[in-house]
Design a protein around this motif. Structure first.
Motif, PDB file in Angstrom:
ATOM      1  N   ILE A 310     -27.369 -39.950   8.173  1.00 54.28           N
ATOM      2  CA  ILE A 310     -28.064 -41.065   8.823  1.00 54.28           C
ATOM      3  C   ILE A 310     -27.886 -42.337   8.003  1.00 54.28           C
ATOM      4  CG2 ILE A 310     -30.333 -41.979   9.451  1.00 54.28           C
ATOM      5  CD1 ILE A 310     -31.147 -39.030  10.027  1.00 54.28           C
ATOM      6  N   ALA A 311     -28.072 -42.220   6.693  1.00 52.20           N
ATOM      7  CA  ALA A 311     -27.924 -43.397   5.826  1.00 52.20           C
ATOM      8  C   ALA A 311     -26.510 -43.957   5.907  1.00 52.20           C
ATOM      9  CB  ALA A 311     -28.285 -43.032   4.396  1.00 52.20           C
ATOM     10  N   SER A 312     -25.517 -43.084   5.939  1.00 49.68           N
ATOM     11  CA  SER A 312     -24.130 -43.538   6.018  1.00 49.68           C
ATOM     12  C   SER A 312     -23.873 -44.286   7.316  1.00 49.68           C
ATOM     13  CB  SER A 312     -23.184 -42.342   5.904  1.00 49.68           C
ATOM     14  OG  SER A 312     -23.231 -41.777   4.615  1.00 49.68           O
ATOM     15  N   ARG A 313     -24.322 -43.734   8.417  1.00 45.92           N
ATOM     16  CA  ARG A 313     -24.070 -44.379   9.706  1.00 45.92           C
ATOM     17  C   ARG A 313     -24.789 -45.720   9.823  1.00 45.92           C
ATOM     18  NH1 ARG A 313     -23.843 -38.668  11.857  1.00 45.92           N
ATOM     19  NH2 ARG A 313     -21.689 -38.454  12.571  1.00 45.92           N
ATOM     20  N   LEU A 314     -25.997 -45.792   9.288  1.00 47.44           N
ATOM     21  CA  LEU A 314     -26.746 -47.040   9.384  1.00 47.44           C
ATOM     22  C   LEU A 314     -26.199 -48.120   8.459  1.00 47.44           C
ATOM     23  CD1 LEU A 314     -30.467 -45.848   9.651  1.00 47.44           C
ATOM     24  CD2 LEU A 314     -28.949 -46.618  11.478  1.00 47.44           C
ATOM     25  N   THR A 315     -25.580 -47.719   7.374  1.00 46.45           N
ATOM     26  CA  THR A 315     -25.067 -48.705   6.419  1.00 46.45           C
ATOM     27  C   THR A 315     -23.572 -48.956   6.568  1.00 46.45           C
ATOM     28  OG1 THR A 315     -24.784 -46.972   4.735  1.00 46.45           O
ATOM     29  CG2 THR A 315     -26.867 -48.177   4.733  1.00 46.45           C
ATOM     30  N   GLY A 316     -22.961 -48.325   7.570  1.00 46.62           N
ATOM     31  CA  GLY A 316     -21.561 -48.615   7.864  1.00 46.62           C
ATOM     32  C   GLY A 316     -20.553 -47.877   7.030  1.00 46.62           C
ATOM     33  N   THR A 317     -20.969 -46.789   6.380  1.00 47.89           N
ATOM     34  CA  THR A 317     -20.019 -45.975   5.633  1.00 47.89           C
ATOM     35  C   THR A 317     -19.763 -44.682   6.392  1.00 47.89           C
ATOM     36  OG1 THR A 317     -21.779 -44.956   4.324  1.00 47.89           O
ATOM     37  CG2 THR A 317     -20.753 -46.952   3.436  1.00 47.89           C
ATOM     38  N   LYS A 318     -18.665 -44.040   6.095  1.00 44.22           N
ATOM     39  CA  LYS A 318     -18.289 -42.838   6.832  1.00 44.22           C
ATOM     40  C   LYS A 318     -19.090 -41.629   6.358  1.00 44.22           C
ATOM     41  CE  LYS A 318     -14.300 -39.966   8.052  1.00 44.22           C
ATOM     42  NZ  LYS A 318     -12.842 -39.751   7.867  1.00 44.22           N
ATOM     43  N   PRO A 319     -19.758 -40.938   7.278  1.00 48.07           N
ATOM     44  CA  PRO A 319     -20.511 -39.744   6.888  1.00 48.07           C
ATOM     45  C   PRO A 319     -19.580 -38.647   6.368  1.00 48.07           C
ATOM     46  CG  PRO A 319     -21.154 -40.501   9.076  1.00 48.07           C
ATOM     47  CD  PRO A 319     -19.907 -41.244   8.705  1.00 48.07           C
ATOM     48  N   THR A 320     -20.018 -37.967   5.349  1.00 48.11           N
ATOM     49  CA  THR A 320     -19.264 -36.836   4.820  1.00 48.11           C
ATOM     50  C   THR A 320     -20.075 -35.564   5.007  1.00 48.11           C
ATOM     51  OG1 THR A 320     -20.197 -37.172   2.610  1.00 48.11           O
ATOM     52  CG2 THR A 320     -18.096 -38.259   3.112  1.00 48.11           C
ATOM     53  N   THR A 321     -19.407 -34.467   5.083  1.00 50.98           N
ATOM     54  CA  THR A 321     -20.098 -33.184   5.219  1.00 50.98           C
ATOM     55  C   THR A 321     -19.799 -32.309   4.013  1.00 50.98           C
ATOM     56  OG1 THR A 321     -18.246 -32.215   6.461  1.00 50.98           O
ATOM     57  CG2 THR A 321     -20.013 -33.260   7.732  1.00 50.98           C
ATOM     58  N   VAL A 322     -20.806 -31.559   3.623  1.00 44.98           N
ATOM     59  CA  VAL A 322     -20.682 -30.630   2.499  1.00 44.98           C
ATOM     60  C   VAL A 322     -20.795 -29.216   3.042  1.00 44.98           C
ATOM     61  CG1 VAL A 322     -21.679 -29.878   0.318  1.00 44.98           C
ATOM     62  CG2 VAL A 322     -21.675 -32.310   0.916  1.00 44.98           C
ATOM     63  N   PRO A 323     -19.876 -28.324   2.705  1.00 39.54           N
ATOM     64  CA  PRO A 323     -19.962 -26.948   3.211  1.00 39.54           C
ATOM     65  C   PRO A 323     -21.295 -26.300   2.829  1.00 39.54           C
ATOM     66  CG  PRO A 323     -17.833 -27.346   2.177  1.00 39.54           C
ATOM     67  CD  PRO A 323     -18.686 -28.533   1.861  1.00 39.54           C
ATOM     68  N   LEU A 324     -21.956 -25.691   3.793  1.00 35.91           N
ATOM     69  CA  LEU A 324     -23.220 -25.012   3.551  1.00 35.91           C
ATOM     70  C   LEU A 324     -22.946 -23.538   3.313  1.00 35.91           C
ATOM     71  CD1 LEU A 324     -25.369 -26.724   6.335  1.00 35.91           C
ATOM     72  CD2 LEU A 324     -25.084 -27.403   3.955  1.00 35.91           C
ATOM     73  N   ARG A 325     -23.455 -23.012   2.231  1.00 40.24           N
ATOM     74  CA  ARG A 325     -23.173 -21.625   1.884  1.00 40.24           C
ATOM     75  C   ARG A 325     -24.363 -21.032   1.131  1.00 40.24           C
ATOM     76  NH1 ARG A 325     -19.531 -19.834  -2.614  1.00 40.24           N
ATOM     77  NH2 ARG A 325     -21.224 -18.328  -2.597  1.00 40.24           N
ATOM     78  N   TYR A 326     -24.344 -19.721   0.976  1.00 42.07           N
ATOM     79  CA  TYR A 326     -25.383 -19.014   0.244  1.00 42.07           C
ATOM     80  C   TYR A 326     -24.869 -18.590  -1.124  1.00 42.07           C
ATOM     81  CZ  TYR A 326     -27.762 -18.694   4.747  1.00 42.07           C
ATOM     82  OH  TYR A 326     -28.372 -18.995   5.943  1.00 42.07           O
ATOM     83  N   PHE A 327     -25.826 -18.396  -2.041  1.00 43.64           N
ATOM     84  CA  PHE A 327     -25.496 -17.930  -3.381  1.00 43.64           C
ATOM     85  C   PHE A 327     -26.269 -16.660  -3.744  1.00 43.64           C
ATOM     86  CE2 PHE A 327     -24.622 -22.462  -3.347  1.00 43.64           C
ATOM     87  CZ  PHE A 327     -23.361 -22.515  -3.931  1.00 43.64           C
ATOM     88  N   ASN A 328     -27.530 -16.600  -3.356  1.00 43.87           N
ATOM     89  CA  ASN A 328     -28.325 -15.416  -3.658  1.00 43.87           C
ATOM     90  C   ASN A 328     -29.521 -15.318  -2.719  1.00 43.87           C
ATOM     91  OD1 ASN A 328     -30.331 -17.202  -4.781  1.00 43.87           O
ATOM     92  ND2 ASN A 328     -29.130 -17.257  -6.667  1.00 43.87           N
ATOM     93  N   GLN A 329     -30.139 -14.160  -2.717  1.00 42.14           N
ATOM     94  CA  GLN A 329     -31.406 -13.938  -2.030  1.00 42.14           C
ATOM     95  C   GLN A 329     -32.442 -13.645  -3.102  1.00 42.14           C
ATOM     96  OE1 GLN A 329     -30.957 -10.809   0.865  1.00 42.14           O
ATOM     97  NE2 GLN A 329     -29.414 -11.903   2.049  1.00 42.14           N
ATOM     98  N   CYS A 330     -33.508 -14.427  -3.119  1.00 46.65           N
ATOM     99  CA  CYS A 330     -34.535 -14.297  -4.150  1.00 46.65           C
ATOM    100  C   CYS A 330     -35.764 -13.611  -3.557  1.00 46.65           C
ATOM    101  CB  CYS A 330     -34.915 -15.663  -4.695  1.00 46.65           C
ATOM    102  SG  CYS A 330     -33.525 -16.592  -5.372  1.00 46.65           S
TER     103      CYS A 330
END
Length: 401
Positions: A310-330
């Motif tokens: 949202i911040a990127s789109r409102l400020t005119g920069t290109k949104p980036t995506t970060v891969p969502l993944r798991y590491f552990n179950q606590c």
């Protein structure tokens, strides 16, 4: 050509669980206050540590975390009210408090209403079972457990993470009770061999009776019924998963069959670009093209992603995506034991697992870190507020040329 936004962009965040609260704070630290009006709508004035509801249920006191203190000086406005409707076409949210009903217009909506307990439509569950999906449910269970005499039976239905934590917490806090766990599959059958062995060891030590491969078909005031048996239960605790908040399904937003809002990699609604969905409310595709499960581990990264997008789109920069993944179950197994099951990116168990007191400390640090993240949504990184811009009208561009 782009110019500065002349009026404040109205951002409404509905729901202040882990995902909603983190998104609101992160947006406040990404955008200039004079450019945006951020409103966080929630029915309660305090943040609820949902991952600790099993602790609250057995009588432990949790640290109060008022939103007024968390968001002091951030520019986030807290609106104490219950969301009763969302009109995604008109871009309004209807909220109700003790005094009135109000319609709030928005330019960008962050939908974070989350989830509630899922009765699975099993007869008698809503009438007779207890849940720990929220604070009110945990407090009702707390009162009921406190009134039980020694030797009375408690049945926890559901063998997932919530069920394991509830059963072990109750058994440790009240060793005088007869605690049982009814699991549809095998006990910890998704864990690694090491993790499963440790779980069985703890369950045996705490005296918990386990009914494996058992599907509960009916809940009554003093028992639960399965396909081939009846299990006595002065108290039944229902932990068979979560259900998405029903409001999304009542809107024009595109949802899946479970009522979760379908989004792209930036958490933006596939049907309404002014809406972002996060946490349990969103159907987010993870590694292996599988939807992320409803959990704090899934919700927090989606909040980061949505706020930054949202911040990127409102400020005119290109949104980036970060891969969502798991590491552990606590998994906490009472206050003195725990299990950290390391997993692959798509949440499949690895051979490695951390157990015992060290795992209990690890889980405690994770819980504290999650709460700290709500109050510090940029994780201690420098604040970088940018000005909101908008596209200049075509006629103005022509005149400027």
């Amino acid at each position: 050509m782009q110019v500065r936004q002349l009026t404040q962009h109205r951002i409404i965040v509905i729901g202040a669980g882990y995902a909603g609260a983190i998104a609101a704070g992160r947006l406040a630290r990404r955008l200039r206050r004079e450019d945006v009006a951020i409103t966080l709508v929630n029915p309660e004035p305090d943040f609820v540590e949902r991952v600790r509801m099993h602790q609250l249920a057995v009588g432990q006191e949790l640290r109060p975390r008022p939103f007024a203190e968390m968001f002091a000086g951030t520019g986030v406005r807290l609106r104490l009210a219950r969301v009763t409707a969302v009109d995604a076409d008109r871009r309004t949210v209807t909220v109700t408090d003790e005094q009135s009903t109000e319609e709030l217009p928005y330019d960008t909506l962050v939908y974070a209403l989350g989830s509630a307990w899922n009765t699975q439509d099993v007869p008698g569950t809503a009438e007779h079972a207890h849940d720990i999906a929220d604070r009110s449910g945990a407090l009702r269970l707390r009162e009921r457990l406190a009134g039980l005499a020694a030797g009375q039976p408690v049945v926890v239905v559901g063998g997932g993470l919530t069920g394991l934590e509830a059963a072990t917490e109750i058994a440790e806090a009240r060793p005088d009770l007869d605690v049982a766990l009814a699991a549809r599959g095998g006990l910890g059958d998704w864990l690694s061999p090491k993790g499963a062995r440790h779980l069985r060891k703890v369950v045996d030590r705490l005296g918990i009776t386990v009914h494996e491969h058992t599907a509960v078909t009916t809940v009554e005031a003093d028992r639960v019924t399965t396909a081939d048996s009846t299990i006595p239960a002065a108290v039944t605790v229902w932990t068979t998963g979560f259900a998405a908040h029903p409001i999304a399904r009542a809107t024009a937003l595109k949802t899946d069959t479970t009522g979760r809002i379908e989004v792209d990699g930036t958490m933006r609604s596939l049907s309404h670009p002014d809406v972002y969905a996060i946490g349990d409310a969103a159907r987010v595709m993870g590694p292996g093209d599988k939807p992320l499960r409803m959990s704090c581990a899934s919700g927090v990264p989606t909040a980061w992603q949505a706020a930054d997008s949202i911040a990127s789109r409102l400020t005119g920069t290109k949104p980036t995506t970060v891969p969502l993944r798991y590491f552990n179950q606590c998994i906490s197994l009472g206050r003195k034991d725990g299990l950290i099951q390391y997993v692959t990116a798509d949440d499949q168990s690895r051979p490695a697992a951390l157990t015992g007191k060290t795992a209990a400390l690890y889980k405690e640090l994770v819980c504290r870190g999650a709460a700290w993240g709500v109050a510090n949504p940029t994780l201690g990184l420098p604040t970088r507020r940018r000005g909101v811009i908008t596209q200049k009208p075509a006629e103005a561009v022509a005149r400027a040329a």
